[in-house]
Scaffold this active site. Structure first.
Site, PDB file in Angstrom:
ATOM      1  N   ASP A  68       0.824  -1.208   0.000  1.00  0.00           N
ATOM      2  CA  ASP A  68       0.000   0.000   0.000  1.00  0.00           C
ATOM      3  C   ASP A  68       0.861   1.263   0.000  1.00  0.00           C
ATOM      4  O   ASP A  68       1.662   1.487   0.900  1.00  0.00           O
ATOM      5  CB  ASP A  68      -0.906  -0.010   1.238  1.00  0.00           C
ATOM      6  CG  ASP A  68      -2.066   0.956   1.122  1.00  0.00           C
ATOM      7  OD1 ASP A  68      -1.928   1.971   0.416  1.00  0.00           O
ATOM      8  OD2 ASP A  68      -3.112   0.703   1.744  1.00  0.00           O
ATOM      9  N   SER A 115      -7.397   4.096  -1.370  1.00  0.00           N
ATOM     10  CA  SER A 115      -7.086   2.681  -1.156  1.00  0.00           C
ATOM     11  C   SER A 115      -8.298   1.781  -1.347  1.00  0.00           C
ATOM     12  O   SER A 115      -8.162   0.635  -1.780  1.00  0.00           O
ATOM     13  CB  SER A 115      -6.503   2.478   0.247  1.00  0.00           C
ATOM     14  OG  SER A 115      -5.232   3.073   0.349  1.00  0.00           O
TER      15      SER A 115
END
Length: 532
Positions: A68, A115
């Site tokens: 991420d 995200s």
């Protein structure tokens, strides 16, 4: 006179057919018929055998790793850092040998994704709006690759360093119109959704979302006790600390490991007696899932792994925490890669987006810039910026100035601070956000690391592969192509699962701060650091 249909030349041997020739023709006809019959029998034998012995097929393993917020600059910085730290010129990260392409990351609502939309592109193989968790633009739930795998007889797992209800793990295991509906997300994860339990193994942080509101450490908005539900209704074995994790042996699925109230610690702040590292959780998860696959003759497994806090370090523009998170992610990748090389399957590693606009090199004055950056500054650091900002806020104000000079600045790699650095930190001492910004800027300037934003960017991110995936994904691709590959490879149907979810709930209350007096850094990463 010859007819137009007469042959131009006489036919050889024309005349009555001999008995021997007739016998040969008969034998040939019988032989061909016999071959056809045998072929048909053999075909149906193997077909029925294949169907009846489906459990004897070689199991398929898919490991999806998400780094991420990690962009190309993250790898450059980490590679140079390791070279400096270990005096290894020409060092290659474990990821480096497995680069197969790059991914475009935009969402349906913006050129810069968040995200949730980024993870949903992987899980549902569809673009969606920023903030959507397993939900499409029409606000209808979409079947995820994890759910489809479970429905088809595969085992499933999730291992993250964030709260397990955070955007990426949620987008594979739940459905919510907004990523902050973490009460609802946790309910899906313990099996309260229309599909029942889809996750067999779940490791990470985020205990607060599973505790009833009346509990001291809860961040739920209601009094549902999801740990009790998970244990009694779904048969989960529950792990809540390092001791539980270490004592895990001959584990039986399902497993729920929640090793902190919020996110797990940054790797540089890691306390081995408190919680496991990403690489340790990955190793255990792979062992447990493989053993369970062998025992119950399942089709194999799907495992999602996320290096969640790479992103959070970048939101803080903290190069110290960032580089250590990338190193730990590479350790986890090395373990997953070895598994696939030994057992077969496909390992895909990529990022949902880049965070921070990280540049390895920075102009620190109006003069023409130097062509260098200083990894040795980061090598002297002892803690993350969040950790030190929290320490400053909680320190006795009467002794704060010497504390900043003698402990804080050396702990971010600056053993000989100047008066301005000390002054800037002291002025920001009452506000955790200001402190993080000041500390991050001081160390970044010192190391000559640049940042363009505290949010995400639209830069393409690298894609890595091990195993069979390398035959199918190559070059520059849309992020949804990764989800499409996993659907085809596992031979599952996302659309079938989507149909089953058409009436699934996607609205719920957002979580709230817990009553427990956590550190400022805990509150920050739990409720503010990854809101972008």
């Amino acid at each position: 006179m010859a007819s137009e249909r007469d042959p131009l030349l006489p036919v050889h041997g024309e005349g009555p057919e001999s008995p021997s020739r007739r016998n040969w023709k008969t034998w040939i006809k019988h032989g061909i018929l016999l071959i056809l019959v045998l072929s048909t029998v053999i075909f149906f034998y193997f077909f029925s055998s294949h169907k009846s012995k489906g459990t004897n097929e070689k199991p398929k393993f898919v490991i999806m790793m998400v780094s991420d917020g990690m962009g190309p600059g993250s790898l450059s910085m980490t590679r140079s850092f390791v070279e400096t730290l270990n005096d290894k010129e020409g060092y290659r990260l474990p990821l480096d040998e497995h680069l197969i392409g790059s991914s475009r990351t935009r969402s349906s609502s913006s050129l810069i994704t968040d995200s949730a939309a980024g993870a949903t592109a992987f899980s549902c193989a569809n673009k969606t709006y920023n903030g959507a968790v397993g939900v499409l633009d029409n606000e209808k739930p979409c079947g995820t690759i994890l759910e489809a795998a479970k429905e088809a007889g595969y085992l499933t797992g999730i291992v993250v360093t964030s709260r397990v209800t955070d955007a990426t793990p949620a987008s594979f295991s739940a459905h919510a119109a907004n990523r902050f509906m973490q009460d609802l997300i946790a309910e899906y994860q313990v099996g309260m959704g229309p599909l029942g339990r889809s996750v067999d193994l779940l490791f990470g942080g985020g205990l607060c979302s599973f505790l009833p509101k009346s509990t001291y450490r809860s961040c739920r908005s209601d009094n549902l006790d999801l740990l009790k539900y998970a244990r009694k209704k779904e048969g989960f074995q529950i792990l809540l600390n390092r001791t539980d994790f270490d004592e895990l042996s001959n584990a039986q699925l399902p497993l729920l490991g929640l090793f902190s109230d919020y996110h797990l610690s940054y790797d540089i702040d890691y306390q081995p007696e408190v919680q496991p590292k990403l690489s340790e959780m990955v190793e255990t998860a792979l062992d447990v899932l493989l053993n369970a696959t062998n025992e119950d003759t399942s089709k194999g497994f799907f495992l999602l792994i996320e290096g969640s806090r790479i992103d959070m370090a970048s939101h803080n523009n903290d190069p110290i925490a960032h580089v250590y998170e990338v190193m730990e992610y590479n350790r986890a990748f090395e373990i997953a890669s070895a598994f696939v090389e030994k057992n077969g399957g496909s390992l895909i590693s990529t990022s949902d987006h880049e965070t921070g606009g990280l540049t390895v090199g920075r102009q620190v004055s109006k003069k023409y810039p130097e062509y260098l950056w200083k990894p040795q500054v980061l090598s002297l650091a002892l803690h993350s910026i969040e950790y030190l900002a929290s320490a400053i806020v909680n320190h006795n104000q009467n002794t704060l100035l010497p504390y900043i000079e003698q402990f804080v600045l050396p702990a971010i790699g600056i053993p000989d601070p100047n008066p301005k650095q000390i002054h800037d930190i002291y002025v920001a001492r009452h506000n955790i956000f200001n402190l993080i910004n000041v500390l991050s800027d001081i160390v970044s300037v010192e190391a000559q690391i640049g940042w363009t934003t505290h949010g995400h960017t639209a830069v393409d991110v690298n894609v890595y592969g091990v195993g069979e995936v390398t035959e199918h994904l190559r070059g520059n691709m849309e992020n949804i192509e990764i989800g499409q590959f996993m659907e085809i490879y596992l031979n599952v149907s996302l659309s079938d699962v989507t149909e089953k979810l058409k009436d699934a709930p996607i609205h719920g209350a957002p979580d709230r701060p817990s009553l427990v007096e956590t550190s400022f850094s805990d509150r920050l990463v739990g409720f503010g650091a990854d809101l972008f």
